[in-house]
Scaffold this active site. Structure first.
Site, PDB file in Angstrom:
ATOM      1  N   ASP A 238     -59.870  19.663  53.187  1.00  0.00           N
ATOM      2  CA  ASP A 238     -59.236  20.512  53.992  1.00  0.00           C
ATOM      3  C   ASP A 238     -59.886  21.926  53.857  1.00  0.00           C
ATOM      4  O   ASP A 238     -60.578  22.283  52.880  1.00  0.00           O
ATOM      5  CB  ASP A 238     -57.935  20.481  54.150  1.00  0.00           C
ATOM      6  CG  ASP A 238     -57.313  21.156  55.367  1.00  0.00           C
ATOM      7  OD1 ASP A 238     -58.104  21.590  56.266  1.00  0.00           O
ATOM      8  OD2 ASP A 238     -55.974  20.845  55.454  1.00  0.00           O
TER       9      ASP A 238
HETATM   10  C1  BGC Z   1     -56.205  22.109  58.401  1.00  0.00           C
HETATM   11  C2  BGC Z   1     -56.740  21.123  59.078  1.00  0.00           C
HETATM   12  C3  BGC Z   1     -57.854  21.266  60.105  1.00  0.00           C
HETATM   13  C4  BGC Z   1     -58.818  22.244  59.358  1.00  0.00           C
HETATM   14  C5  BGC Z   1     -60.158  22.524  60.165  1.00  0.00           C
HETATM   15  C6  BGC Z   1     -57.041  23.328  58.274  1.00  0.00           C
HETATM   16  O1  BGC Z   1     -56.430  24.655  58.160  1.00  0.00           O
HETATM   17  O2  BGC Z   1     -55.038  22.173  57.737  1.00  0.00           O
HETATM   18  O3  BGC Z   1     -55.755  20.081  59.614  1.00  0.00           O
HETATM   19  O4  BGC Z   1     -58.484  20.030  60.466  1.00  0.00           O
HETATM   20  O5  BGC Z   1     -57.980  23.376  59.026  1.00  0.00           O
HETATM   21  O6  BGC Z   1     -59.868  23.025  61.235  1.00  0.00           O
END
Ligand code: BGC
Length: 754
Positions: free
Chosen positions: A282
């Site tokens: 993530d």
């Molecule tokens: C979130 C994810 C997301 C990623 C990319 C993160 O802050 O937890 O769910 O896909 O950002 O934008």
């Protein structure tokens, strides 16, 4: 002659060498051969490049150079179509091996045609419909050059305080498995090479929804049995459904952050489930291993994430900075790097990116087309859950209705109704309830609209009088209240989950006027609103319904269609009951029915000795699986093919369901079981099957289900995934509430070996 043989041999050598040299570029070659050929040609730096994903809000020339040097394998948020073409050109034409980039983006619930939030989609209990939604989202996103979405989110969510419950499929592992798999199939289709499909990414692996206290990014402590029986279930289901990628999460799981957790990423995902796609971290979660206190510095963070099995680092750049040294010093083996890179290349090959690196040519754009809007509307319609309908106030009778007050900050809030995580959905394309109702009934019904509150969260009452006047002058009123989009989603957890601001007071004031009140709640989570249920006639829970939400809600209010949504999550009476979920354990002292009826507040006669709170009923406000219809359904004749089954039998279950009401309507028939005793305690109910079926008035249908011993498996006392012989209860009905269920029982005898 000799010369000719030599020449021939040279020719054969030259051709085969040439062919081998090009294997990875040969679209007809086997993907595994292409991967090994390409890896054999890559330098360590190029391999590390594939493992780095960068975010790009703003295009710049430096980044083109980075791509041309083979130092990046993927971007998220990579600008517009032109930007993507420029970047891809640099990768394909300028980098040494021409490995294409994979462009990712959060296409969470629709792209430009925004669908209801995932929790709303799960409320449809209609996997085919949900699949159609992700199909159109995939195609819309592909038209803008997106190859890969960071969805579905299949974190089990039992805590409505957690803002990301909005993005989830709810509290149940079986429902989340079915809905999540439908989403994966919709995004990916049968062939990732097709121009209409994109790769999916199941997230957040794993346990993220169990954040302590519902606070985002918080610690999770989940015993292995519960991890496997509950939280991992939907992930295993989507891996079986062929999901291309997974995202490791932010949370610390039992002391080991999930982005550095080799038990979940290696032992379970790769060794047990044989997953061969790739895992992306993530956003900066590799870096965050330092803040977790799990890595001393960036170098150790990279080491731990890579060794655990995170193929690609999102945003933070520890892989780029440290992997070379780590491999050269022998801390990470080249073989392991090759395996992780192979996972990334496998998906790039499967997507056909080597053959079609650029945005495909689509004859026609489908973005926001009629069909897509119709599907979005259908999903929104089926996502609405009717929680209350006193005196059959709904549907509103257009013949007798002369005037209607439309009240509330969410009646005409085009951005808010899209909900959280809508990077590409635009307010200007949204049809709000006010627009839809005015368009259809503006000529025949006198409509008065009063926003009544500046925002959902306002605490002043200065516009209340306008609302009171409007309701006074109307035959009925629709109140659009709830949460604006900003109150749910990532990092948007709440400690109070009641209607925000002065909303309850507004309802109380309006209820004094004696007019029929219909409350439509838009929200990203279950809210608590027990204080006002008596003050309104009907309650529709519409979640954040997306682009077409206005028309969907209007169709329900005016009876074009009957509500058919069912809750994918239990609604508490008060936040103090959280976590509250239907598939809980029984405990040694469960409360009994005669202990019902506690009102909120400190009791006159505190009475203990059962597992409940003194100051609130032990039941939820609304049960998992609950949702009313304009029609009514009668369940009868729950029949089993056998009362005693062995491990090889198929248990056939049938039930008769009749539409005893006046409306054509859909009903979701739910089947639960309870394993009465086992080597470890089992939940009081577990959803095992469901079917959503349409009935015309008066229609009766026999609904059939089948179960096998496979459906009764769980992790036993020895942590083996087994079915144990014994006694089971089986329930079929319209919600997880006992009073909505018919009940029977069966016995499983013998053992697996027999
Ligand atoms: C979130 C994810 C997301 C990623 C990319 C993160 O802050 O937890 O769910 O896909 O950002 O934008």
């Amino acid at each position: 002659m000799q010369y000719r043989v030599k020449l021939f041999l040279f020719f054969v050598f030259f051709i085969s060498n040439h062919f081998l040299a090009q294997t990875y570029k040969n679209a007809n070659a086997d993907i595994e051969l292409r991967i090994s050929d390409l890896i054999s040609k890559m330098t360590l730096e190029e391999k590390i490049g594939q493992m780095q994903q960068l975010n790009l809000w703003q295009m710049n020339s430096k980044v083109i150079d980075t791509v041309a040097k083979g130092k990046v394998g993927s971007f998220l948020n990579a600008g517009n179509k032109q930007d993507k073409i420029k970047l891809q050109k640099a990768a394909v034409e300028k980098s040494r091996l021409g490995i294409p980039l994979i462009f990712g983006r959060d296409v969470i619930h629709g792209y430009k045609t925004v669908l209801p939030i995932p929790l709303g989609q799960a409320s449809t209990w209609n996997p085919d419909l949900v699949k159609r939604g992700t199909e159109i989202s995939a195609r819309e996103a592909a038209e803008d050059g997106i190859h890969w979405t960071f969805a579905p989110m299949i974190d089990i969510a039992r805590d409505p305080r957690w803002g990301r419950i909005a993005e989830s499929c709810g509290e149940d592992p079986y429902l989340a498995s079915i809905i999540g798999s439908a989403m994966v199939k919709g995004f990916q289709g049968n062939d990732l090479k097709s121009a209409n499909t994109i790769a999916a990414c199941a997230k957040h692996y794993v346990g993220y929804g169990a954040a302590e206290g519902g606070k985002d990014y918080n610690t999770t402590l989940i015993p292995e049995r519960e991890l496997r029986d509950v939280y991992l279930k939907p992930f295993h289901a989507v891996v079986k459904a062929g999901v291309a990628t997974l995202m490791s999460a932010f949370n610390d799981l039992n002391g080991v952050p999930t982005t550095g957790n080799s038990f979940t990423l290696k032992t379970i995902l790769r060794d047990e489930w044989k997953f061969d796609g790739f895992v992306v971290s993530d956003w900066t979660s590799v870096d965050e291993l330092i803040k977790h206190g799990f890595a001393k510095d960036g170098k150790e963070a990279a080491l731990k994430a890579v060794n655990a099995g995170v193929n690609m680092e999102m945003v933070s750049e520890n892989y780029t900075k440290y992997l070379k040294q780590l491999v050269e010093s022998g801390k990470i083996s080249t073989q392991w790097i090759d395996e992780l890179v192979a996972g990334i290349l496998r998906i790039k090959f499967k997507l056909g990116l080597f053959e079609n690196p650029y945005i495909r040519n689509f004859e026609e754009s489908t973005i926001l087309c009629k069909t897509n809007k119709a599907i979005a509307k259908e999903i929104a319609t089926e996502s609405v859950v009717m929680l209350q309908n006193k005196n059959q106030t709904l549907p509103l009778k257009t013949k007798s209705l002369k005037s209607l007050a439309i009240i509330g900050p969410l009646a005409d809030a085009p951005k808010d109704q899209l909900g959280t995580w809508t990077l590409d959905g635009k307010a200007k394309n949204t049809i709000t309830p006010l627009t839809a109702i005015t368009k259809e009934f503006g000529e025949t019904i006198k409509i008065k609209y009063v926003k009544a509150m500046a925002t959902c969260r306002s605490n002043d009452t200065k516009y209340f009088q306008n609302a009171i006047d409007a309701v006074k002058q109307s035959d009925a009123a629709l109140l659009f209240l709830g949460e604006d989009a900003n109150l749910s989603g990532e990092t948007h957890s709440r400690a109070f989950i009641n209607l925000p601001g002065n909303q309850e007071d507004l309802i109380t004031e309006l209820s004094k006027l004696g007019k029929p009140l219909v409350l439509i709640i838009m929200a990203g989570r279950p809210l608590t609103f027990g204080n006002i249920t008596d003050k309104v006639n009907s309650i529709l829970y519409a979640w954040h319904p997306g682009t077409m939400g206005g028309e969907a809600i209007s169709d329900i209010i005016f009876g074009k269609t009957s509500p058919s949504g069912k809750l994918p999550v239990t609604f508490p009476r008060t936040v103090g009951q959280v976590p509250i979920y239907y598939n809980h354990k029984n405990t040694g002292r469960p409360p009994s029915a005669n202990q019902l009826g506690r009102t909120l507040g400190t009791p006159e006669n505190p009475e203990g000795f059962a597992s409940y709170y003194l100051d609130v009923d032990f039941t939820p406000a609304y049960y998992f699986g609950y949702g009313e219809s304009y029609s009514s359904f009668n369940y009868s004749d729950l029949t089993l093919s056998k009362k005693n089954i062995d491990f090889n039998d198929t248990l056939k279950v049938s039930v008769t369901v009749a539409n005893t009401g006046k409306y054509k309507a859909k009903e979701t028939i739910q089947l639960y079981i309870r394993d009465l005793y086992a080597s470890v305690t089992r939940p009081v109910k577990e959803l095992k099957r469901f079917k959503k079926v349409e009935f015309i008035p008066g229609e009766t249908k026999k609904i059939n289900f089948e179960l096998t011993s496979e459906d009764l498996k769980f992790y036993d006392i020895n942590m083996q995934y087994n079915t144990e012989p014994g006694d089971f209860e089986l329930f079929v009905g319209s919600s997880a509430n006992d009073k909505d269920l018919l009940k029977t029982n069966f016995k499983l005898t013998g053992s697996k070996e027999e």
